[in-house]
Design an enzyme around this catalytic site. Structure first.
Site, PDB file in Angstrom:
ATOM      1  N   HIS A  22      -2.224   7.381   7.282  1.00 23.51           N
ATOM      2  CA  HIS A  22      -1.321   8.403   6.593  1.00 23.51           C
ATOM      3  C   HIS A  22      -1.885   9.427   6.204  1.00 23.51           C
ATOM      4  O   HIS A  22      -1.270  10.756   6.410  1.00 23.51           O
ATOM      5  CB  HIS A  22      -0.814   7.671   5.553  1.00 23.51           C
ATOM      6  CG  HIS A  22       0.424   6.640   5.798  1.00 23.51           C
ATOM      7  ND1 HIS A  22       1.673   7.276   6.552  1.00 23.51           N
ATOM      8  CD2 HIS A  22       0.729   5.594   5.488  1.00 23.51           C
ATOM      9  CE1 HIS A  22       2.428   6.117   6.508  1.00 23.51           C
ATOM     10  NE2 HIS A  22       1.803   5.027   5.951  1.00 23.51           N
ATOM     11  N   GLY A  26       0.932  -1.210   0.098  1.00 20.88           N
ATOM     12  CA  GLY A  26      -0.034  -0.192   0.001  1.00 20.88           C
ATOM     13  C   GLY A  26       0.858   1.055  -0.071  1.00 20.88           C
ATOM     14  O   GLY A  26       2.032   1.038   0.459  1.00 20.88           O
ATOM     15  N   CYS A  60       6.203  -0.325   7.618  1.00 18.87           N
ATOM     16  CA  CYS A  60       5.735   1.047   6.812  1.00 18.87           C
ATOM     17  C   CYS A  60       6.951   1.168   6.135  1.00 18.87           C
ATOM     18  O   CYS A  60       7.892   1.427   6.643  1.00 18.87           O
ATOM     19  CB  CYS A  60       5.272   2.029   7.906  1.00 18.87           C
ATOM     20  SG  CYS A  60       4.759   3.650   6.942  1.00 18.87           S
ATOM     21  N   LEU A  61       6.524   1.624   4.982  1.00 16.27           N
ATOM     22  CA  LEU A  61       7.642   2.203   4.049  1.00 16.27           C
ATOM     23  C   LEU A  61       8.482   3.367   4.603  1.00 16.27           C
ATOM     24  O   LEU A  61       9.493   3.787   4.138  1.00 16.27           O
ATOM     25  CB  LEU A  61       7.249   2.366   2.522  1.00 16.27           C
ATOM     26  CG  LEU A  61       6.794   1.086   1.743  1.00 16.27           C
ATOM     27  CD1 LEU A  61       6.086   1.192   0.533  1.00 16.27           C
ATOM     28  CD2 LEU A  61       8.098  -0.068   1.704  1.00 16.27           C
ATOM     29  N   HIS A 106      -4.522   1.715   7.747  1.00 16.42           N
ATOM     30  CA  HIS A 106      -3.020   1.889   7.690  1.00 16.42           C
ATOM     31  C   HIS A 106      -2.773   3.338   6.696  1.00 16.42           C
ATOM     32  O   HIS A 106      -2.302   4.298   7.256  1.00 16.42           O
ATOM     33  CB  HIS A 106      -2.140   0.825   7.466  1.00 16.42           C
ATOM     34  CG  HIS A 106      -0.547   1.201   7.324  1.00 16.42           C
ATOM     35  ND1 HIS A 106       0.510   0.950   8.236  1.00 16.42           N
ATOM     36  CD2 HIS A 106       0.203   2.102   6.662  1.00 16.42           C
ATOM     37  CE1 HIS A 106       1.521   1.371   7.930  1.00 16.42           C
ATOM     38  NE2 HIS A 106       1.413   1.918   6.805  1.00 16.42           N
ATOM     39  N   GLU A 107      -3.285   3.090   5.440  1.00 18.33           N
ATOM     40  CA  GLU A 107      -3.378   4.313   4.440  1.00 18.33           C
ATOM     41  C   GLU A 107      -4.085   5.314   4.868  1.00 18.33           C
ATOM     42  O   GLU A 107      -3.601   6.618   4.801  1.00 18.33           O
ATOM     43  CB  GLU A 107      -3.364   3.609   3.167  1.00 18.33           C
ATOM     44  CG  GLU A 107      -2.705   2.496   2.573  1.00 18.33           C
ATOM     45  CD  GLU A 107      -1.307   2.446   2.713  1.00 18.33           C
ATOM     46  OE1 GLU A 107      -0.316   3.633   2.928  1.00 18.33           O
ATOM     47  OE2 GLU A 107      -0.674   1.509   3.015  1.00 18.33           O
ATOM     48  N   GLN A 122       2.759   9.974   1.692  1.00 19.94           N
ATOM     49  CA  GLN A 122       4.081   9.409   1.860  1.00 19.94           C
ATOM     50  C   GLN A 122       5.219   9.733   0.629  1.00 19.94           C
ATOM     51  O   GLN A 122       6.390   9.995   0.823  1.00 19.94           O
ATOM     52  CB  GLN A 122       4.269   7.844   1.871  1.00 19.94           C
ATOM     53  CG  GLN A 122       3.418   7.035   2.982  1.00 19.94           C
ATOM     54  CD  GLN A 122       3.156   5.480   2.921  1.00 19.94           C
ATOM     55  OE1 GLN A 122       2.579   5.293   2.371  1.00 19.94           O
ATOM     56  NE2 GLN A 122       4.409   5.007   3.499  1.00 19.94           N
TER      57      GLN A 122
HETATM   58  O1  GNR Z   1       4.100  -2.693   2.410  1.00 20.60           O
HETATM   59  C1  GNR Z   1       3.407  -2.506   3.605  1.00 20.60           C
HETATM   60  N1  GNR Z   1       3.105  -3.608   4.380  1.00 20.60           N
HETATM   61  C2  GNR Z   1       2.127  -3.564   5.477  1.00 20.60           C
HETATM   62  C3  GNR Z   1       2.124  -4.619   6.542  1.00 20.60           C
HETATM   63  C4  GNR Z   1       1.408  -4.638   7.351  1.00 20.60           C
HETATM   64  C5  GNR Z   1       0.454  -3.854   7.587  1.00 20.60           C
HETATM   65  C6  GNR Z   1       0.469  -2.608   6.687  1.00 20.60           C
HETATM   66  C7  GNR Z   1       1.285  -2.365   5.687  1.00 20.60           C
HETATM   67  S1  GNR Z   1       1.329  -1.086   4.603  1.00 20.60           S
HETATM   68  C8  GNR Z   1       3.109  -1.200   4.152  1.00 20.60           C
HETATM   69  C9  GNR Z   1       3.203  -0.241   3.023  1.00 20.60           C
HETATM   70  C10 GNR Z   1       3.125   1.247   3.411  1.00 20.60           C
HETATM   71  O2  GNR Z   1       3.809   1.768   4.507  1.00 20.60           O
HETATM   72  N2  GNR Z   1       1.998   1.875   3.314  1.00 20.60           N
HETATM   73  O3  GNR Z   1       1.642   3.183   3.817  1.00 20.60           O
HETATM   74 NI    NI Z   2       2.697   3.093   5.783  1.00 23.97          NI
END
Ligand code: GNR
Ligand code: NI
Length: 171
Positions: A137, A46, A91-92, A133-134, A51
């Site tokens: 952000h 995601g 999270c990236l 999660h997104e 980001q």
């Molecule tokens: O790549 C991602 N893996 C992930 C694993 C578990 C819960 C959420 C994520 S999102 C993350 C990519 C990211 O940072 N998206 O904002």
């Molecule tokens: Ni993230």
């Protein structure tokens, strides 16, 4: 197509609250393509516009293992939440750290698709977790906000030290 730079914690720009998209046009669709390219290259499941330092309410997701389920969600709104699940999240924007986070297990989300049409998606498991999660952000929130202050400070210090170290090596 272009790969975009991903902001990293504790960059204050990650705390920006994104504003709604007003028009779904070619320029937005180019950004969506670039976000998919950036997410797949990372690799991640995601990516929120926040980001890549674009503060519009837009996210892309694909939890498949063969890049076969791309979804772009514009102005996403969660309209139903059900159950609870604990997932080890990464999270990236917080590279190298993983922590358990409690989220809704099942959600229904309403959004505009990349053609500007209203759509709904029912999601569970990892897709549901990823969309939550997104959306965090887009509201300036990170998964490390759910862990203890002490752990968050340790991650913050290590990432800042890594960044300084990388800068020195590059000189
Ligand atoms: O790549 C991602 N893996 C992930 C694993 C578990 C819960 C959420 C994520 S999102 C993350 C990519 C990211 O940072 N998206 O904002
Ligand atoms: Ni993230």
């Amino acid at each position: 197509m272009a790969k975009l730079t991903i902001l990293e914690f504790p960059d204050p720009r990650l705390r920006t609250r994104a504003v709604p998209v007003e028009t779904v046009d070619d320029e937005l669709n180019t950004l969506i393509d670039d976000m998919f390219e950036t997410m797949y290259a990372a690799p991640g499941i995601g990516l929120a516009a926040t980001q890549v330092d674009v503060h519009k309410r837009l996210l892309v997701v694909d939890v498949s293992s063969d890049n076969s389920q791309p979804n772009a969600l514009i102005n996403p709104e969660i309209i139903e939440l059900d159950g609870e699940t604990m997932t080890e999240e990464g999270c990236l924007s917080v590279p190298g750290y993983y922590e358990e986070v409690k989220r809704a297990e099942h959600i229904r989300v309403r959004f505009l698709d990349r053609k500007g049409e209203e759509a709904e998606l029912e999601a569970e498991g990892l897709l549901a977790v990823c969309i939550q999660h997104e959306i965090d952000h887009l509201n300036g929130k990170l998964f490390v906000d759910y862990i203890s202050e002490a752990k968050r400070q340790r991650i913050r210090k290590r990432l800042l030290r890594d960044k300084r170290h990388q800068a020195e090596v590059a000189m």
